[in-house]
Design an enzyme around this catalytic site. Structure first.
Site, PDB file in Angstrom:
ATOM      1  N   HIS A  43      22.057  49.053  34.646  1.00  0.00           N
ATOM      2  CA  HIS A  43      21.504  49.964  33.644  1.00  0.00           C
ATOM      3  C   HIS A  43      21.775  49.350  32.268  1.00  0.00           C
ATOM      4  CE1 HIS A  43      20.695  54.407  32.482  1.00  0.00           C
ATOM      5  NE2 HIS A  43      20.377  53.619  31.498  1.00  0.00           N
ATOM      6  N   GLU A  70      17.597  50.230  35.745  1.00  0.00           N
ATOM      7  CA  GLU A  70      17.466  51.586  35.240  1.00  0.00           C
ATOM      8  C   GLU A  70      17.515  51.603  33.725  1.00  0.00           C
ATOM      9  OE1 GLU A  70      20.643  53.829  37.041  1.00  0.00           O
ATOM     10  OE2 GLU A  70      19.453  54.094  38.847  1.00  0.00           O
ATOM     11  N   HIS A 190      24.223  59.282  40.880  1.00  0.00           N
ATOM     12  CA  HIS A 190      25.119  59.733  39.808  1.00  0.00           C
ATOM     13  C   HIS A 190      26.270  60.571  40.353  1.00  0.00           C
ATOM     14  CE1 HIS A 190      25.855  59.617  35.454  1.00  0.00           C
ATOM     15  NE2 HIS A 190      26.646  60.628  35.763  1.00  0.00           N
TER      16      HIS A 190
HETATM   17  C1  LIG Z   1      21.033  56.795  36.057  1.00  0.00           C
HETATM   18  C2  LIG Z   1      22.431  56.978  36.476  1.00  0.00           C
HETATM   19  O1  LIG Z   1      22.861  58.053  36.798  1.00  0.00           O
HETATM   20  C3  LIG Z   1      23.385  55.866  36.411  1.00  0.00           C
HETATM   21  O2  LIG Z   1      22.847  54.604  36.543  1.00  0.00           O
HETATM   22  C4  LIG Z   1      24.026  55.909  35.086  1.00  0.00           C
HETATM   23  O3  LIG Z   1      23.054  55.488  34.192  1.00  0.00           O
HETATM   24  C5  LIG Z   1      25.236  55.079  35.015  1.00  0.00           C
HETATM   25  O4  LIG Z   1      25.357  54.690  33.674  1.00  0.00           O
HETATM   26  P1  LIG Z   1      26.814  54.324  33.141  1.00  0.00           P
HETATM   27  O5  LIG Z   1      27.382  53.314  34.099  1.00  0.00           O
HETATM   28  O6  LIG Z   1      26.550  53.794  31.764  1.00  0.00           O
HETATM   29  O7  LIG Z   1      27.598  55.626  33.174  1.00  0.00           O
HETATM   30  N1  LIG Z   2      21.418  55.887  39.504  1.00  0.00           N
HETATM   31  C1  LIG Z   2      22.813  56.168  39.695  1.00  0.00           C
HETATM   32  C2  LIG Z   2      23.600  54.915  39.588  1.00  0.00           C
HETATM   33  O1  LIG Z   2      23.038  53.830  39.540  1.00  0.00           O
HETATM   34  C3  LIG Z   2      25.074  54.971  39.579  1.00  0.00           C
HETATM   35  O2  LIG Z   2      25.563  56.161  39.058  1.00  0.00           O
HETATM   36  P1  LIG Z   2      27.165  56.336  39.140  1.00  0.00           P
HETATM   37  O3  LIG Z   2      27.540  56.180  40.585  1.00  0.00           O
HETATM   38  O4  LIG Z   2      27.763  55.258  38.290  1.00  0.00           O
HETATM   39  O5  LIG Z   2      27.427  57.735  38.620  1.00  0.00           O
END
Ligand SMILES: CC(=O)[C@@H](O)[C@H](O)COP(=O)(O)O
Ligand SMILES: NCC(=O)COP(=O)(O)O
Length: 237
Positions: A43, A70, A190
């Site tokens: 992300h 993402e 998430h």
């Molecule tokens: C879309 C999602 O829920 C995750 O990919 C989140 O974006 C994690 O981002 P961080 O690692 O910056 O918390």
């Molecule tokens: N799309 C969710 C992700 O990539 C990871 O979310 P998290 O496990 O770090 O909360």
């Protein structure tokens, strides 16, 4: 079969904290795939607090499973994804200064914008997914944008489940049933963890992919990354 995509944002967080290249993000991605992960998720946020745009470029040739990128489709993100051409792009409506992802898209309000973005990525052969809350109207709206999949934002389930409230799964089960009915694929992510993933998966018909990062990396500090990947895969069977 539900695929496990390991989100490696937090490996980049640790690396950036000292300014060097340890831990190596690309090596970690290669290793989690070797341990059995069926995908790698990143992300790259606009402030590059963890995964950098260059990381995304460097990872592309090394991710031989599925590569999921993402982000909020601002121009720089759009350009990066069109340059890298990952397996999948997941559109997330994060504000630039958001601590982490904290809401799904309003796919009705933003239908025209999302439709245009989805069309652009789909025309380049990139699978598209829209991050949504388990709200039936939002899932119907996602279908109308032409997206291949939704990603169910699972924070509310994870939090309530940790408090013992198993009924928190109900909106997600209903969302999955609708998704299967209207023909849009189902991803989720998430705050999923070793504690909640089996219950979640067992109640989501047609779940194609879970992307997991924060908890997985934290669990790996105690249990080891190879062991944790195997533990998730066992729970996802
Ligand atoms: C879309 C999602 O829920 C995750 O990919 C989140 O974006 C994690 O981002 P961080 O690692 O910056 O918390
Ligand atoms: N799309 C969710 C992700 O990539 C990871 O979310 P998290 O496990 O770090 O909360």
């Amino acid at each position: 079969m539900t695929k496990l995509s390991v989100n490696i944002n937090k490996i980049a967080t640790l690396r950036n904290s000292r300014g060097g290249n340890t831990p190596n993000v690309v090596q970690f991605a290669k290793d989690v795939q070797r341990f059995g992960a069926q995908g790698v998720t990143v992300h790259p946020r606009p402030d590059e607090r963890h995964i950098r745009y260059q990381d995304t470029r460097d990872l592309k040739p090394e991710v031989y499973t599925e590569f999921n990128v993402e982000g909020n489709p601002i121009k720089s993100f759009m350009d990066l994804v069109l340059e890298v051409k990952p397996t999948q792009v997941t559109l997330v409506p994060d504000a630039v200064d958001a601590l982490t992802s904290n809401a799904g898209w309003d796919t009705i309000k933003h239908k025209d914008f999302l439709t245009e973005v989805i069309q652009e990525f789909n025309s380049h052969g990139i699978r598209t997914s829209i991050f949504v809350d388990p709200v039936l109207e939002m899932i119907e709206g996602a279908k109308l944008t032409g997206a291949d999949r939704i990603e169910l934002y699972t924070e509310s389930f994870a939090h309530q489940y940790s408090l013992g409230n198993e009924k928190a799964i109900i909106p997600f089960t209903e969302a999955a049933e609708l998704s299967n009915e209207i023909g849009i694929g189902i991803n989720a992510g998430h705050d999923l963890s070793l504690d909640n993933i089996k219950f979640f998966k067992d109640n989501i018909p047609g779940l194609l992919e879970v992307s997991i990062g924060h908890a997985l990396i934290a669990e790996s500090l105690y249990l080891g990354i190879e062991n944790v990947v195997q533990m998730y895969l066992q729970r996802l069977k």
